[in-house]
Motif scaffolding. Structure first.
Motif, mmCIF file in Angstrom:
data_model
loop_
_atom_site.group_PDB
_atom_site.id
_atom_site.type_symbol
_atom_site.label_atom_id
_atom_site.label_comp_id
_atom_site.label_asym_id
_atom_site.label_seq_id
_atom_site.Cartn_x
_atom_site.Cartn_y
_atom_site.Cartn_z
ATOM 1 N N ALA A 48 0.833 -1.213 0.000
ATOM 2 C CA ALA A 48 0.000 0.000 0.000
ATOM 3 C C ALA A 48 0.861 1.254 0.000
ATOM 4 O O ALA A 48 0.588 2.207 -0.733
ATOM 5 N N ALA A 49 1.920 1.255 0.804
ATOM 6 C CA ALA A 49 2.815 2.413 0.845
ATOM 7 C C ALA A 49 3.519 2.593 -0.492
ATOM 8 O O ALA A 49 3.700 3.718 -0.960
ATOM 9 N N GLN A 50 3.911 1.500 -1.110
ATOM 10 C CA GLN A 50 4.568 1.578 -2.418
ATOM 11 C C GLN A 50 3.602 2.112 -3.469
ATOM 12 O O GLN A 50 3.978 2.921 -4.316
ATOM 13 N N SER A 51 2.340 1.683 -3.402
ATOM 14 C CA SER A 51 1.329 2.189 -4.333
ATOM 15 C C SER A 51 1.124 3.686 -4.154
ATOM 16 O O SER A 51 1.024 4.432 -5.133
ATOM 17 N N LEU A 52 1.060 4.146 -2.907
ATOM 18 C CA LEU A 52 0.909 5.575 -2.637
ATOM 19 C C LEU A 52 2.104 6.364 -3.166
ATOM 20 O O LEU A 52 1.952 7.451 -3.710
ATOM 21 N N LYS A 53 3.284 5.787 -3.020
ATOM 22 C CA LYS A 53 4.482 6.451 -3.532
ATOM 23 C C LYS A 53 4.422 6.557 -5.051
ATOM 24 O O LYS A 53 4.753 7.599 -5.632
ATOM 25 N N ASP A 54 3.998 5.491 -5.723
ATOM 26 C CA ASP A 54 3.879 5.506 -7.181
ATOM 27 C C ASP A 54 2.849 6.537 -7.645
ATOM 28 O O ASP A 54 3.073 7.252 -8.627
ATOM 29 N N ILE A 55 1.717 6.614 -6.937
ATOM 30 C CA ILE A 55 0.687 7.589 -7.287
ATOM 31 C C ILE A 55 1.212 9.008 -7.115
ATOM 32 O O ILE A 55 1.003 9.868 -7.971
ATOM 33 N N ALA A 56 1.898 9.256 -5.998
ATOM 34 C CA ALA A 56 2.444 10.588 -5.748
ATOM 35 C C ALA A 56 3.454 10.976 -6.816
ATOM 36 O O ALA A 56 3.479 12.128 -7.276
ATOM 37 N N THR A 57 4.257 10.017 -7.250
ATOM 38 C CA THR A 57 5.252 10.286 -8.288
ATOM 39 C C THR A 57 4.575 10.622 -9.608
ATOM 40 O O THR A 57 4.968 11.569 -10.298
ATOM 41 N N SER A 58 3.528 9.870 -9.961
ATOM 42 C CA SER A 58 2.845 10.134 -11.224
ATOM 43 C C SER A 58 2.090 11.466 -11.190
ATOM 44 O O SER A 58 2.028 12.178 -12.186
#
Length: 100
Positions: A48-58
Motif C-alpha cells: 500500500a505504501a509503495q502504491s501511494l508512492k507511485d501515485i504521488a510520483t505520477s
C-alpha cells in the motif's frame, strides 16, 4: 520551581541554562531505551505504501490545471453559451457531504 536571578551576570545565567539543558547526555549517563541500533537493520515498505508512492510520483508530473478545459470554458462564457445545471451541482455537493 522558582529561580532567583538577582545578582547573576549574563555569563552566569547562560552557564546555568546550559547545565539545565544538558540533561546528562554529554556526561556519559546512560539513558534506558536509548541503545544504538545494530548494523544491518532493514525497512520493509508495504504494498500500500509503495502504491501511494507511485501515485504521488505520477501526480507530481501532471499539470495542476487542464489548460484545454479552461480555454473551452472561457470561450463558452465569452459566447454566452455556457450553462450551469444547478440541480447537478447540488446533487454532487450532497454526495460529497455524505462521503464525510
Amino acid at each position: 520551581m522558582s529561580i532567583n536571578l538577582t545578582g547573576m551576570t549574563a555569563a552566569q545565567l547562560n552557564s546555568s541554562r546550559a547545565q539545565n539543558n544538558d540533561n546528562g547526555q554529554s556526561k556519559g549517563v546512560s539513558v534506558p531505551g536509548a541503545e544504538t541500533a545494530p548494523q544491518g537493520d532493514t525497512v520493509m515498505i508495504s504494498d500500500a505504501a509503495q502504491s501511494l508512492k507511485d501515485i504521488a510520483t505520477s501526480l507530481a508530473g501532471a499539470p495542476e490545471v487542464d489548460s484545454d478545459r479552461v480555454a473551452a470554458i472561457q470561450a463558452a462564457l465569452a459566447e454566452g453559451s455556457y450553462s450551469i445545471n444547478a440541480d447537478k451541482i447540488a446533487e454532487k455537493m450532497l454526495q460529497q457531504d455524505e462521503a464525510f
